[in-house]
Scaffold this motif. Structure first.
Motif, PDB file in Angstrom:
ATOM      1  N   ALA A  64     -17.726 -93.210 126.923  1.00  7.22           N
ATOM      2  CA  ALA A  64     -17.786 -91.803 126.458  1.00  7.22           C
ATOM      3  C   ALA A  64     -19.221 -91.480 125.984  1.00  7.22           C
ATOM      4  O   ALA A  64     -19.208 -91.704 124.600  1.00  7.22           O
ATOM      5  N   LYS A  65     -20.164 -91.111 126.687  1.00 10.82           N
ATOM      6  CA  LYS A  65     -21.541 -90.846 126.280  1.00 10.82           C
ATOM      7  C   LYS A  65     -21.701 -89.996 124.898  1.00 10.82           C
ATOM      8  O   LYS A  65     -22.541 -90.130 124.235  1.00 10.82           O
ATOM      9  N   TRP A  66     -20.827 -88.985 125.068  1.00  2.76           N
ATOM     10  CA  TRP A  66     -21.000 -87.890 123.797  1.00  2.76           C
ATOM     11  C   TRP A  66     -20.574 -88.594 122.629  1.00  2.76           C
ATOM     12  O   TRP A  66     -21.073 -88.370 121.536  1.00  2.76           O
ATOM     13  N   LEU A  67     -19.375 -89.183 122.772  1.00  2.00           N
ATOM     14  CA  LEU A  67     -18.741 -89.918 121.517  1.00  2.00           C
ATOM     15  C   LEU A  67     -19.907 -91.036 120.943  1.00  2.00           C
ATOM     16  O   LEU A  67     -20.017 -91.258 119.808  1.00  2.00           O
ATOM     17  N   THR A  68     -20.332 -91.854 121.841  1.00  2.71           N
ATOM     18  CA  THR A  68     -21.272 -92.812 121.755  1.00  2.71           C
ATOM     19  C   THR A  68     -22.740 -92.157 120.961  1.00  2.71           C
ATOM     20  O   THR A  68     -23.171 -92.668 119.861  1.00  2.71           O
ATOM     21  N   GLU A  69     -23.152 -91.102 121.393  1.00  2.00           N
ATOM     22  CA  GLU A  69     -24.153 -90.296 120.705  1.00  2.00           C
ATOM     23  C   GLU A  69     -23.836 -89.978 119.190  1.00  2.00           C
ATOM     24  O   GLU A  69     -24.746 -90.223 118.431  1.00  2.00           O
ATOM     25  N   ILE A  70     -22.484 -89.771 118.906  1.00  2.00           N
ATOM     26  CA  ILE A  70     -22.213 -89.159 117.635  1.00  2.00           C
ATOM     27  C   ILE A  70     -22.004 -90.460 116.902  1.00  2.00           C
ATOM     28  O   ILE A  70     -22.494 -90.502 115.691  1.00  2.00           O
ATOM     29  N   PRO A  75     -13.442 -98.221  94.818  1.00  2.96           N
ATOM     30  CA  PRO A  75     -14.289 -99.310  94.130  1.00  2.96           C
ATOM     31  C   PRO A  75     -13.634-100.583  94.279  1.00  2.96           C
ATOM     32  O   PRO A  75     -12.450-100.828  94.100  1.00  2.96           O
ATOM     33  N   GLY A  76     -14.414-101.678  94.466  1.00  2.00           N
ATOM     34  CA  GLY A  76     -13.942-103.241  94.649  1.00  2.00           C
ATOM     35  C   GLY A  76     -13.609-103.412  95.966  1.00  2.00           C
ATOM     36  O   GLY A  76     -13.152-104.331  96.553  1.00  2.00           O
ATOM     37  N   VAL A  77     -13.534-102.326  97.008  1.00  2.00           N
ATOM     38  CA  VAL A  77     -13.201-102.432  98.441  1.00  2.00           C
ATOM     39  C   VAL A  77     -14.349-102.033  99.336  1.00  2.00           C
ATOM     40  O   VAL A  77     -15.243-101.232  98.917  1.00  2.00           O
ATOM     41  N   VAL A  78     -14.614-102.735 100.436  1.00  2.00           N
ATOM     42  CA  VAL A  78     -15.630-102.502 101.271  1.00  2.00           C
ATOM     43  C   VAL A  78     -15.023-102.300 102.778  1.00  2.00           C
ATOM     44  O   VAL A  78     -14.005-102.831 102.921  1.00  2.00           O
ATOM     45  N   ALA A  79     -15.590-101.588 103.535  1.00  2.00           N
ATOM     46  CA  ALA A  79     -15.327-101.631 104.830  1.00  2.00           C
ATOM     47  C   ALA A  79     -16.294-101.408 105.971  1.00  2.00           C
ATOM     48  O   ALA A  79     -17.445-100.931 105.657  1.00  2.00           O
ATOM     49  N   CYS A  80     -15.806-101.836 107.067  1.00  2.00           N
ATOM     50  CA  CYS A  80     -16.662-101.786 108.202  1.00  2.00           C
ATOM     51  C   CYS A  80     -16.096-101.315 109.490  1.00  2.00           C
ATOM     52  O   CYS A  80     -15.432-102.286 109.931  1.00  2.00           O
ATOM     53  N   SER A  81     -16.420-100.656 110.425  1.00  2.00           N
ATOM     54  CA  SER A  81     -15.655-100.145 111.741  1.00  2.00           C
ATOM     55  C   SER A  81     -15.879-101.369 112.629  1.00  2.00           C
ATOM     56  O   SER A  81     -17.019-101.839 112.921  1.00  2.00           O
ATOM     57  N   LEU A 120     -17.705 -93.360 110.992  1.00  2.00           N
ATOM     58  CA  LEU A 120     -16.469 -92.551 111.322  1.00  2.00           C
ATOM     59  C   LEU A 120     -15.552 -93.013 112.355  1.00  2.00           C
ATOM     60  O   LEU A 120     -15.920 -93.752 113.346  1.00  2.00           O
ATOM     61  N   PRO A 121     -14.230 -92.756 112.305  1.00  2.00           N
ATOM     62  CA  PRO A 121     -13.334 -93.286 113.170  1.00  2.00           C
ATOM     63  C   PRO A 121     -13.458 -92.420 114.557  1.00  2.00           C
ATOM     64  O   PRO A 121     -12.614 -91.533 114.753  1.00  2.00           O
ATOM     65  N   THR A 122     -14.683 -92.742 115.303  1.00  3.72           N
ATOM     66  CA  THR A 122     -14.671 -91.685 116.544  1.00  3.72           C
ATOM     67  C   THR A 122     -14.204 -92.723 117.659  1.00  3.72           C
ATOM     68  O   THR A 122     -13.657 -91.888 118.430  1.00  3.72           O
ATOM     69  N   HIS A 123     -14.391 -93.909 117.690  1.00  2.00           N
ATOM     70  CA  HIS A 123     -13.962 -94.646 118.774  1.00  2.00           C
ATOM     71  C   HIS A 123     -12.722 -95.483 118.804  1.00  2.00           C
ATOM     72  O   HIS A 123     -12.307 -95.737 117.547  1.00  2.00           O
ATOM     73  N   ILE A 124     -12.137 -95.682 119.995  1.00  2.00           N
ATOM     74  CA  ILE A 124     -10.875 -96.499 120.076  1.00  2.00           C
ATOM     75  C   ILE A 124     -11.118 -97.889 120.507  1.00  2.00           C
ATOM     76  O   ILE A 124     -11.209 -97.992 121.698  1.00  2.00           O
ATOM     77  N   HIS A 125     -11.590 -98.767 119.670  1.00  2.00           N
ATOM     78  CA  HIS A 125     -11.903-100.087 120.331  1.00  2.00           C
ATOM     79  C   HIS A 125     -13.094 -99.961 121.462  1.00  2.00           C
ATOM     80  O   HIS A 125     -14.118 -98.985 121.320  1.00  2.00           O
ATOM     81  N   SER A 126     -12.894-100.723 122.437  1.00  2.00           N
ATOM     82  CA  SER A 126     -13.884-100.423 123.553  1.00  2.00           C
ATOM     83  C   SER A 126     -13.596 -99.369 124.515  1.00  2.00           C
ATOM     84  O   SER A 126     -14.333 -99.001 125.479  1.00  2.00           O
TER      85      SER A 126
END
Length: 214
Positions: free
Chosen positions: A12-18, A63-69, A1-7
């Protein structure tokens, strides 16, 4: 999920837990064709390297597309200090001739500190650092990196493990020079304008900063 903004949000420990891992998003049709299910490993190969990651099967991708954060998958060597909420401990091996390989030694672990929450860390998976396997593709208009790239997918070899990353820096540099040349060939500067004024930005500089000065 798009929870983080790069590094920038890694502390943010709560975002990291999510959100602390970055599986490969793959459509159900492609997963069936490849014979993989949630948690299985796939090898994603780019023009300059490859990485091994777990699969997340979903119909939330085309379909035909893959993604990775690329916001997750932080790492540090055993001798390094750094963010321990999101970074795996890795070993980096110089294979010679510009080739490098990274392997995860251990995942995220709780530790003692002044913050009692660091001793409550329950997650162990810090994701996979896929960023360095993507060659630099500078967009001639915005100057931004083009993340959408063509890749190939395969099953890992028996000796290839989750979190393994390989990159050929010589190929990376040659790829950069090629794309940089294309960008320069296509880039024009009418009246010295270096970036279009119509491009929206969160913080817009003063107009005179958009022009190249002799």
């Amino acid at each position: 999920l798009p929870t983080h903004i790069h590094s920038r949000s890694a502390n943010a420990k709560w975002l990291t837990e999510i959100a602390h891992k970055n599986p490969i998003w793959i459509h159900t049709k492609d997963a069936k064709r490849l014979g993989v299910d949630n948690g299985d490993l796939l090898k994603i190969t780019t023009e300059i390297g490859w990485f091994i990651d777990k699969v997340w099967v979903t119909e939330a991708i085309k379909p035909g597309v893959v993604a990775c954060s690329h916001h997750i998958g932080r790492w540090r060597r055993q001798q390094d200090a750094g963010n321990r909420l999101m970074s795996n401990t890795v070993d980096i091996r110089n294979m010679g001739d510009g080739k490098w390989q990274m392997r995860t030694v251990s995942g995220i672990e709780p530790w003692e500190s002044k913050d009692p929450d660091t001793n409550r860390v329950w997650w162990r998976d810090g994701g996979v650092h896929q960023n360095i396997t993507h060659a630099v593709n500078p967009d001639p208009i915005s100057g931004a990196h083009c993340w959408l790239q063509k890749v190939s997918i395969s099953k890992p070899k028996p000796d290839e493990k989750y979190g393994d990353v390989f990159v050929d820096t010589n190929k990376s540099f040659e790829h950069f020079k090629k794309w940089n040349g294309w960008a320069k060939e296509r880039e024009t500067h009418p009246n010295g304008l270096r970036r279009p004024l119509w491009m929206g930005r969160p913080l817009t500089p003063q107009k005179e900063q958009f022009y190249i000065k002799d």
